[in-house]
Design a protein around this motif. Structure first.
Motif, PDB file in Angstrom:
ATOM      1  N   TYR A  68     -75.783  -3.944  10.440  1.00 59.98           N
ATOM      2  CA  TYR A  68     -74.498  -4.027  11.130  1.00 59.98           C
ATOM      3  C   TYR A  68     -73.977  -2.641  11.496  1.00 59.98           C
ATOM      4  O   TYR A  68     -74.238  -1.660  10.794  1.00 59.98           O
ATOM      5  CB  TYR A  68     -73.456  -4.722  10.234  1.00 59.98           C
ATOM      6  CG  TYR A  68     -73.826  -6.127   9.839  1.00 59.98           C
ATOM      7  CD1 TYR A  68     -73.413  -7.204  10.602  1.00 59.98           C
ATOM      8  CD2 TYR A  68     -74.593  -6.367   8.702  1.00 59.98           C
ATOM      9  CE1 TYR A  68     -73.751  -8.508  10.238  1.00 59.98           C
ATOM     10  CE2 TYR A  68     -74.946  -7.665   8.335  1.00 59.98           C
ATOM     11  CZ  TYR A  68     -74.516  -8.726   9.108  1.00 59.98           C
ATOM     12  OH  TYR A  68     -74.860 -10.006   8.752  1.00 59.98           O
TER      13      TYR A  68
ATOM     14  N   HIS B 285     -70.811  -0.332  11.401  1.00 59.49           N
ATOM     15  CA  HIS B 285     -69.653  -0.272  10.515  1.00 59.49           C
ATOM     16  C   HIS B 285     -68.485   0.410  11.227  1.00 59.49           C
ATOM     17  O   HIS B 285     -68.637   1.494  11.787  1.00 59.49           O
ATOM     18  CB  HIS B 285     -70.007   0.489   9.236  1.00 59.49           C
ATOM     19  CG  HIS B 285     -70.939  -0.271   8.332  1.00 59.49           C
ATOM     20  ND1 HIS B 285     -70.543  -0.800   7.128  1.00 59.49           N
ATOM     21  CD2 HIS B 285     -72.246  -0.602   8.480  1.00 59.49           C
ATOM     22  CE1 HIS B 285     -71.567  -1.415   6.562  1.00 59.49           C
ATOM     23  NE2 HIS B 285     -72.614  -1.306   7.356  1.00 59.49           N
ATOM     24  N   HIS B 286     -67.337  -0.250  11.189  1.00 60.86           N
ATOM     25  CA  HIS B 286     -66.120   0.284  11.777  1.00 60.86           C
ATOM     26  C   HIS B 286     -65.032   0.238  10.698  1.00 60.86           C
ATOM     27  O   HIS B 286     -64.266  -0.726  10.615  1.00 60.86           O
ATOM     28  CB  HIS B 286     -65.689  -0.535  13.005  1.00 60.86           C
ATOM     29  CG  HIS B 286     -66.732  -0.620  14.078  1.00 60.86           C
ATOM     30  ND1 HIS B 286     -66.863   0.334  15.067  1.00 60.86           N
ATOM     31  CD2 HIS B 286     -67.703  -1.535  14.303  1.00 60.86           C
ATOM     32  CE1 HIS B 286     -67.867   0.002  15.867  1.00 60.86           C
ATOM     33  NE2 HIS B 286     -68.392  -1.123  15.421  1.00 60.86           N
TER      34      HIS B 286
ATOM     35  N   TYR C 191     -64.451  -3.017   8.873  1.00 64.03           N
ATOM     36  CA  TYR C 191     -65.026  -4.109   9.658  1.00 64.03           C
ATOM     37  C   TYR C 191     -66.519  -3.887   9.894  1.00 64.03           C
ATOM     38  O   TYR C 191     -67.009  -2.758   9.891  1.00 64.03           O
ATOM     39  CB  TYR C 191     -64.311  -4.236  11.014  1.00 64.03           C
ATOM     40  CG  TYR C 191     -62.856  -4.614  10.884  1.00 64.03           C
ATOM     41  CD1 TYR C 191     -62.470  -5.953  10.805  1.00 64.03           C
ATOM     42  CD2 TYR C 191     -61.863  -3.633  10.822  1.00 64.03           C
ATOM     43  CE1 TYR C 191     -61.135  -6.304  10.671  1.00 64.03           C
ATOM     44  CE2 TYR C 191     -60.528  -3.984  10.698  1.00 64.03           C
ATOM     45  CZ  TYR C 191     -60.170  -5.319  10.617  1.00 64.03           C
ATOM     46  OH  TYR C 191     -58.848  -5.669  10.486  1.00 64.03           O
TER      47      TYR C 191
ATOM     48  N   GLN D 192     -69.851  -5.220  12.549  1.00 65.55           N
ATOM     49  CA  GLN D 192     -70.151  -5.803  13.860  1.00 65.55           C
ATOM     50  C   GLN D 192     -71.644  -6.063  13.945  1.00 65.55           C
ATOM     51  O   GLN D 192     -72.465  -5.164  13.720  1.00 65.55           O
ATOM     52  CB  GLN D 192     -69.707  -4.862  14.974  1.00 65.55           C
ATOM     53  CG  GLN D 192     -69.775  -5.457  16.360  1.00 65.55           C
ATOM     54  CD  GLN D 192     -69.159  -4.528  17.387  1.00 65.55           C
ATOM     55  OE1 GLN D 192     -69.342  -3.320  17.344  1.00 65.55           O
ATOM     56  NE2 GLN D 192     -68.407  -5.097  18.318  1.00 65.55           N
TER      57      GLN D 192
ATOM     58  N   LEU E 128     -65.588  -8.200  15.731  1.00 69.19           N
ATOM     59  CA  LEU E 128     -65.473  -7.490  14.458  1.00 69.19           C
ATOM     60  C   LEU E 128     -65.226  -8.490  13.343  1.00 69.19           C
ATOM     61  O   LEU E 128     -64.463  -9.448  13.500  1.00 69.19           O
ATOM     62  CB  LEU E 128     -64.333  -6.475  14.521  1.00 69.19           C
ATOM     63  CG  LEU E 128     -64.511  -5.293  15.467  1.00 69.19           C
ATOM     64  CD1 LEU E 128     -63.265  -4.417  15.458  1.00 69.19           C
ATOM     65  CD2 LEU E 128     -65.739  -4.464  15.093  1.00 69.19           C
ATOM     66  N   LEU E 129     -65.854  -8.247  12.200  1.00 68.94           N
ATOM     67  CA  LEU E 129     -65.714  -9.110  11.040  1.00 68.94           C
ATOM     68  C   LEU E 129     -65.137  -8.308   9.884  1.00 68.94           C
ATOM     69  O   LEU E 129     -65.639  -7.219   9.568  1.00 68.94           O
ATOM     70  CB  LEU E 129     -67.074  -9.673  10.623  1.00 68.94           C
ATOM     71  CG  LEU E 129     -67.850 -10.462  11.690  1.00 68.94           C
ATOM     72  CD1 LEU E 129     -69.267 -10.774  11.181  1.00 68.94           C
ATOM     73  CD2 LEU E 129     -67.122 -11.745  12.054  1.00 68.94           C
ATOM     74  N   LEU E 130     -64.092  -8.819   9.253  1.00 69.88           N
ATOM     75  CA  LEU E 130     -63.515  -8.155   8.086  1.00 69.88           C
ATOM     76  C   LEU E 130     -64.528  -8.200   6.953  1.00 69.88           C
ATOM     77  O   LEU E 130     -64.969  -9.275   6.525  1.00 69.88           O
ATOM     78  CB  LEU E 130     -62.218  -8.845   7.673  1.00 69.88           C
ATOM     79  CG  LEU E 130     -61.469  -8.227   6.487  1.00 69.88           C
ATOM     80  CD1 LEU E 130     -61.017  -6.810   6.828  1.00 69.88           C
ATOM     81  CD2 LEU E 130     -60.283  -9.085   6.090  1.00 69.88           C
ATOM     82  N   ASN E 131     -64.905  -7.039   6.442  1.00 69.54           N
ATOM     83  CA  ASN E 131     -65.986  -6.943   5.462  1.00 69.54           C
ATOM     84  C   ASN E 131     -65.461  -7.148   4.042  1.00 69.54           C
ATOM     85  O   ASN E 131     -64.789  -6.283   3.479  1.00 69.54           O
ATOM     86  CB  ASN E 131     -66.659  -5.577   5.590  1.00 69.54           C
ATOM     87  CG  ASN E 131     -67.863  -5.432   4.680  1.00 69.54           C
ATOM     88  OD1 ASN E 131     -68.294  -6.391   4.041  1.00 69.54           O
ATOM     89  ND2 ASN E 131     -68.424  -4.237   4.614  1.00 69.54           N
TER      90      ASN E 131
ATOM     91  N   GLU F 127     -67.273 -16.760   8.774  1.00 68.39           N
ATOM     92  CA  GLU F 127     -67.679 -15.822   9.816  1.00 68.39           C
ATOM     93  C   GLU F 127     -67.118 -16.236  11.174  1.00 68.39           C
ATOM     94  O   GLU F 127     -66.727 -15.377  11.975  1.00 68.39           O
ATOM     95  CB  GLU F 127     -69.202 -15.736   9.874  1.00 68.39           C
ATOM     96  CG  GLU F 127     -69.688 -14.690  10.867  1.00 68.39           C
ATOM     97  CD  GLU F 127     -71.172 -14.435  10.781  1.00 68.39           C
ATOM     98  OE1 GLU F 127     -71.788 -14.240  11.848  1.00 68.39           O
ATOM     99  OE2 GLU F 127     -71.719 -14.431   9.657  1.00 68.39           O
TER     100      GLU F 127
ATOM    101  N   GLY G  84     -63.851 -14.737  11.619  1.00 65.18           N
ATOM    102  CA  GLY G  84     -63.738 -13.280  11.558  1.00 65.18           C
ATOM    103  C   GLY G  84     -63.809 -12.690  10.169  1.00 65.18           C
ATOM    104  O   GLY G  84     -63.432 -11.538   9.966  1.00 65.18           O
ATOM    105  N   ILE G  85     -64.327 -13.467   9.197  1.00 64.65           N
ATOM    106  CA  ILE G  85     -64.412 -12.999   7.809  1.00 64.65           C
ATOM    107  C   ILE G  85     -65.885 -12.910   7.414  1.00 64.65           C
ATOM    108  O   ILE G  85     -66.635 -13.879   7.545  1.00 64.65           O
ATOM    109  CB  ILE G  85     -63.699 -13.958   6.840  1.00 64.65           C
ATOM    110  CG1 ILE G  85     -62.244 -14.194   7.260  1.00 64.65           C
ATOM    111  CG2 ILE G  85     -63.786 -13.435   5.412  1.00 64.65           C
ATOM    112  CD1 ILE G  85     -61.364 -12.978   7.167  1.00 64.65           C
TER     113      ILE G  85
END
Length: 454
Positions: free
Chosen positions: A37, A39-40, A43, A45, A64-67, A408, A411-412
């Motif tokens: 992935y 990494h932001h 988050y 991606q 974007l997915l909250l990690n 997912e 967004g999780i």
């Protein structure tokens, strides 16, 4: 010309057996895959899906997915990228990092100067094992600092917690007349160490005790203590899957009862979160724990691990710990960052307070959700975890996978943990909480929506 291995009958047979094994894992909803992935900060991606009809530039970006899987509890790893760019911000193409990352980078390079670490020594490769020429002065400096924090113990750095546990428990298992008693939910690296130790010393004896069950451990000690010169009790401080703390006071009391008992404690998930220096230090038991394991890939946001023990035992590991002897040493820049991050722990109490509050709130919200739902098979969901590792136990592997996918889509990013990593029938979604998380209301909404559609 030599025949290609892929065309040999032996290779074809092995491939067939491999496929059969993979199909079995697939049917058990337990087939692992790897996805890398972008990494932001907090988050993730997913990589772009290849589409032959479009150019890479025109392919839509994944959301974007909250990690909620990261062990970067204090946010140090997420800000460390600026260390590489801080001194070259004026170069074309270098975007300025955010304020927190820039501050961390500035402090790192100031730390390097204060400690007399030469910048030319901060290489990205060490070249060999530390027992050859792979070490550098920063290794000794960090070990000396750790020894001042944990008085009367000697420090020995390893490449990872897995290297350390596997190597050190195997080394201890080679000592004569030694019994090892290990919590049944201890980390896989510890059990792998015992298996390696058994292969090196068939006389090694070890037994599991029921998770956090002091009475069961006491019974094992009482029945065995006269038959062995040494009994080593092995536990995690904060268990990586259950999320609960060990009964360290109970373990210490048993050690005091049996003069030939020793304690081996892994603080991987408690260092920097349960107080500044972990559970052992916060409870005042540094001298009582004979083998204290720290890892730097969680709250410190780095990589590597450390064994703290008596000096003769340190020298034993130098000579017998195979993961130390036969591994190329970590690059000096990683050791320097671990050293730097360790010195920051004392000032991060506000982040620890936030983690504690977030953990209490998350557990309460999950328990509220589980109390409201009615599952079709009369199954009950269970919430586990005392601190930053909170799990929602769903039962079957396929149910945990379905929940992971539902989260997912909202967004999780939270992964299903399945057997055999944890006991059969206890598959779960494991949430790792950290101090930089925003409002988790979207998580709770997504879980309630998933439950209501079962």
């Amino acid at each position: 010309m030599a025949k290609s291995l892929s065309n040999t009958p032996q290779s074809t047979s092995l491939t067939t057996h491999a496929r059969t094994q993979l199909e079995s894992l697939q049917r058990a909803h337990n087939l692992r895959t790897i996805t890398d992935y972008a990494h932001h900060e907090i988050y993730l991606q997913k990589p772009k899906s290849p589409n032959p009809q479009t150019t890479p530039e025109s392919t839509p970006q994944s959301p974007l997915l909250l990690n909620l899987t990261s062990n970067d509890y204090l946010g140090l790893a997420g800000a460390s990228h600026a260390i590489l760019t801080h001194q070259n911000l004026n170069r074309p193409g270098n975007a300025a990092p955010d304020d927190s990352a820039l501050t961390l980078a500035q402090r790192f390079w100031e730390f390097v100067r204060q400690k007399g670490i030469r910048e030319q020594d901060l290489r990205f490769g060490s070249g060999s094992s530390r027992l050859l020429s792979g070490g550098s002065p920063v290794w000794e400096a960090f070990e000396a600092h750790l020894q001042t924090c944990f008085a009367q113990k000697s420090a020995l750095l390893f490449n990872s917690g897995y290297h350390l546990n596997c190597s050190c428990l195997a080394a201890l298992g080679r000592l004569e007349s030694t019994l090892i008693l290990i919590d049944e939910y201890a980390h896989a690296s510890m059990f792998d160490g015992l298996l390696l130790g058994k292969s090196l010393n068939p006389a090694l004896r070890w037994k599991r005790f029921k998770h956090n069950d002091i009475a069961h451990l006491s019974a094992l000690l009482e029945s065995s203590h006269k038959n062995f010169a040494h009994i080593i009790i092995v536990s995690e401080a904060l268990f990586s899957m259950e999320g609960d703390l060990c009964d360290l006071a109970g373990l210490v009391a048993l050690k005091r009862t049996y003069p030939n008992a020793l304690l081996y404690l892994d603080e991987a998930h408690s260092l920097g979160v349960v107080g500044e220096l972990g559970l052992c230090a916060s409870m005042g038991y540094i001298t009582e724990v004979d083998f204290l394991v720290l890892t730097f890939g969680k709250a410190l946001g780095s990589v590597g691990a450390c064994m703290l023990c008596a000096r003769p035992l340190r020298e034993l590991f130098v000579n017998l710990a195979r993961g130390l002897i036969y591994s190329t040493a970590l690059p000096p820049i990683n050791i320097a960052f671990s050293y730097f991050a360790f010195t920051l722990l004392g000032e991060l109490e506000p982040k620890r307070e936030k983690i504690r509050a977030l953990s209490q709130h998350t557990r309460a919200q999950l328990e509220s959700i589980t109390h409201k739902i009615r599952l079709p098979d009369n199954a009950e969901w269970q919430v586990l975890g005392d601190l930053q590792i909170i799990s929602l136990v769903l039962g079957a592997n396929e149910r945990a996978i379905a929940c992971e996918r539902a989260l997912e889509s909202s967004g999780i990013f939270a992964k299903a943990i399945k057997s055999p990593t944890i006991p059969h029938g206890s598959a779960r979604i494991r949430f790792c909480l950290h101090a930089d998380l925003p409002n988790l209301a979207p998580l709770f909404d997504a879980l309630e929506s998933y439950a209501n559609h079962l």
